[in-house]
Scaffold this active site. Structure first.
Site, PDB file in Angstrom:
ATOM      1  N   ARG A  21      26.718   3.389 -25.806  1.00  0.00           N
ATOM      2  CA  ARG A  21      25.947   2.684 -25.535  1.00  0.00           C
ATOM      3  C   ARG A  21      24.037   3.088 -26.669  1.00  0.00           C
ATOM      4  O   ARG A  21      22.832   3.184 -27.123  1.00  0.00           O
ATOM      5  CB  ARG A  21      25.147   2.172 -25.225  1.00  0.00           C
ATOM      6  CG  ARG A  21      25.814   1.234 -24.629  1.00  0.00           C
ATOM      7  CD  ARG A  21      26.128   0.045 -23.314  1.00  0.00           C
ATOM      8  NE  ARG A  21      25.766   0.879 -22.092  1.00  0.00           N
ATOM      9  CZ  ARG A  21      24.762   0.802 -20.824  1.00  0.00           C
ATOM     10  NH1 ARG A  21      24.562  -0.265 -21.079  1.00  0.00           N
ATOM     11  NH2 ARG A  21      24.688   1.813 -19.740  1.00  0.00           N
ATOM     12  N   GLU A  67      23.862 -16.662 -23.831  1.00  0.00           N
ATOM     13  CA  GLU A  67      24.451 -15.500 -24.551  1.00  0.00           C
ATOM     14  C   GLU A  67      25.349 -16.256 -26.186  1.00  0.00           C
ATOM     15  O   GLU A  67      25.584 -16.070 -27.473  1.00  0.00           O
ATOM     16  CB  GLU A  67      26.353 -14.785 -24.202  1.00  0.00           C
ATOM     17  CG  GLU A  67      25.829 -14.420 -23.259  1.00  0.00           C
ATOM     18  CD  GLU A  67      25.159 -14.053 -22.443  1.00  0.00           C
ATOM     19  OE1 GLU A  67      24.688 -15.253 -21.436  1.00  0.00           O
ATOM     20  OE2 GLU A  67      24.367 -13.210 -21.573  1.00  0.00           O
ATOM     21  N   HIS A 118      30.273  -2.618 -22.180  1.00  0.00           N
ATOM     22  CA  HIS A 118      30.675  -2.807 -20.492  1.00  0.00           C
ATOM     23  C   HIS A 118      32.426  -3.618 -21.566  1.00  0.00           C
ATOM     24  O   HIS A 118      32.991  -4.414 -20.322  1.00  0.00           O
ATOM     25  CB  HIS A 118      30.555  -3.943 -19.778  1.00  0.00           C
ATOM     26  CG  HIS A 118      28.937  -3.462 -19.491  1.00  0.00           C
ATOM     27  ND1 HIS A 118      27.970  -3.150 -20.190  1.00  0.00           N
ATOM     28  CD2 HIS A 118      29.153  -3.004 -18.500  1.00  0.00           C
ATOM     29  CE1 HIS A 118      26.927  -2.635 -20.149  1.00  0.00           C
ATOM     30  NE2 HIS A 118      27.109  -2.381 -18.828  1.00  0.00           N
ATOM     31  N   ARG A 176      30.799   1.518 -21.254  1.00  0.00           N
ATOM     32  CA  ARG A 176      29.481   1.566 -20.366  1.00  0.00           C
ATOM     33  C   ARG A 176      29.004   3.078 -20.254  1.00  0.00           C
ATOM     34  O   ARG A 176      27.435   3.682 -20.597  1.00  0.00           O
ATOM     35  CB  ARG A 176      29.170   1.017 -19.046  1.00  0.00           C
ATOM     36  CG  ARG A 176      28.224   0.509 -18.448  1.00  0.00           C
ATOM     37  CD  ARG A 176      28.305   0.770 -17.031  1.00  0.00           C
ATOM     38  NE  ARG A 176      27.330   0.584 -15.778  1.00  0.00           N
ATOM     39  CZ  ARG A 176      27.119   1.865 -14.738  1.00  0.00           C
ATOM     40  NH1 ARG A 176      27.592   2.726 -15.423  1.00  0.00           N
ATOM     41  NH2 ARG A 176      26.034   1.980 -14.787  1.00  0.00           N
TER      42      ARG A 176
END
Length: 326
Positions: A21, A67, A118, A176
């Site tokens: 990330r 979302e 994730h 993650r």
């Protein structure tokens, strides 16, 4: 290893220290510096508001935890000639916003880059509600969509760069936390073309994602000690799948073992089986998360091992295939 080589390796590791990330955020900023069409669309995922938004506040849009709206807004931006990078968690994209990805983005073949984090069991510390082990099965069924799963932080950067110019929509699936590097030099990532990490003529291990690829490489070493030569393919692109690499493996080795941080149904294993049954039937052993809801809390590696995704399982499956061939 010479001192110069060791220094280069240390520099490489330092450059790619951190989670996928974090590396993605850095790569996205670099891309935005060269392409004014690049916009960052966020859903409170964390980190982008203190990085991308600081340098490009006029090109950062935070929609909050919404979302489905994220996909619609990103589609509108893309239809107006922009290059939006839409950010959310993988489970939310594949399940909660699937209709909007299908109708708004994929149906219209718009150049939206959907960056999901994730993925798999990487948010297992939140419990089963945050497991995203069905996402690849859902997303790879959507026409026009390219689906990329980098194996380490170096591949994350290359995935951002390699997909930037693609004409249609792209999903980049990240985890993650930081995972060990599999590369010590900058890798070449070509969407749709598997990376052969190790040569072998007895059996082929096809893996996707950070921990599965690391486990495949460990299994390669253990199999070599047993006299079994295992080919290792890093299938960083789930769609379009590298059919040629799969067919070659089916033709040149005794069979294939697939490894993924995903359900055994519908993901990499399913995609590989579709290819070999249509073109070159051979034994395939799928190693992934069992077809059940998990009920455990833990980190990604431990949950994968508990689910049966481990180097030991890979070795056992490969030995079974080679034994059948013998």
């Amino acid at each position: 290893m010479t001192a110069a080589m060791a220094e280069r390796a240390d520099t490489f590791a330092e450059h790619y220290a951190g989670s996928g990330r974090e590396i993605h955020r850095r790569a996205l900023i670099e891309l935005a510096r060269t392409d004014p069409r690049v916009f960052c669309v966020d859903t409170d995922t964390g980190g982008l508001e203190t990085t991308f938004a600081v340098e490009f506040p006029e090109r950062y849009v935070n929609l909050g935890i919404a979302e489905a709206n994220l996909m619609g807004v990103a589609a509108g931006m893309a239809s107006a000639g922009l290059r939006p990078y839409a950010h959310t968690l993988s489970g939310f994209a594949a399940a909660r916003a699937c209709e909007q990805i299908k109708i708004d983005i994929a149906y219209n073949d718009l150049p939206v880059r959907i960056v999901v984090t994730h993925g798999g069991l990487s948010s297992g510390h939140y419990g089963p509600t945050h497991h995203a082990v069905e996402d690849l099965a859902i997303l790879r069924t959507l026409p026009n969509l390219t689906v990329v799963v980098p194996a380490d932080a170096a591949e994350v950067e290359q995935a951002v760069l390699a997909t930037a110019g693609l004409p249609g929509p792209v999903v980049i699936r990240l985890g993650r936390a930081a995972t060990p590097l599999i590369h010590d030099t900058t890798p070449e990532l070509v969407p749709g073309r598997a990376a052969r990490l190790r040569d072998g003529t007895d059996v082929t291990i096809v893996a996707t994602g950070p921990w599965p690829v690391l486990m495949a490489l460990q299994a390669h070493v253990e199999l070599a000690a047993l006299g079994i030569r295992a080919r290792v393919l890093n299938m960083h692109t789930i769609k379009p799948l590298d059919r040629a690499a799969v067919i070659a493996a089916a033709r040149e080795t005794a069979g294939l073992v697939t490894v993924e941080d995903h359900l055994v149904i519908g993901g990499l294993g399913g995609a590989v089986c579709e290819v070999v049954t249509e073109t070159r039937p051979c034994p395939v052993r799928r190693i992934g998360v069992p077809d059940r809801f998990g009920d455990e809390v833990g980190d990604e590696h431990d949950l994968l091992v508990a689910a049966g995704v481990s180097p030991e399982r890979i070795v056992a499956a490969a030995r079974e295939i080679v034994g059948r061939a013998g």
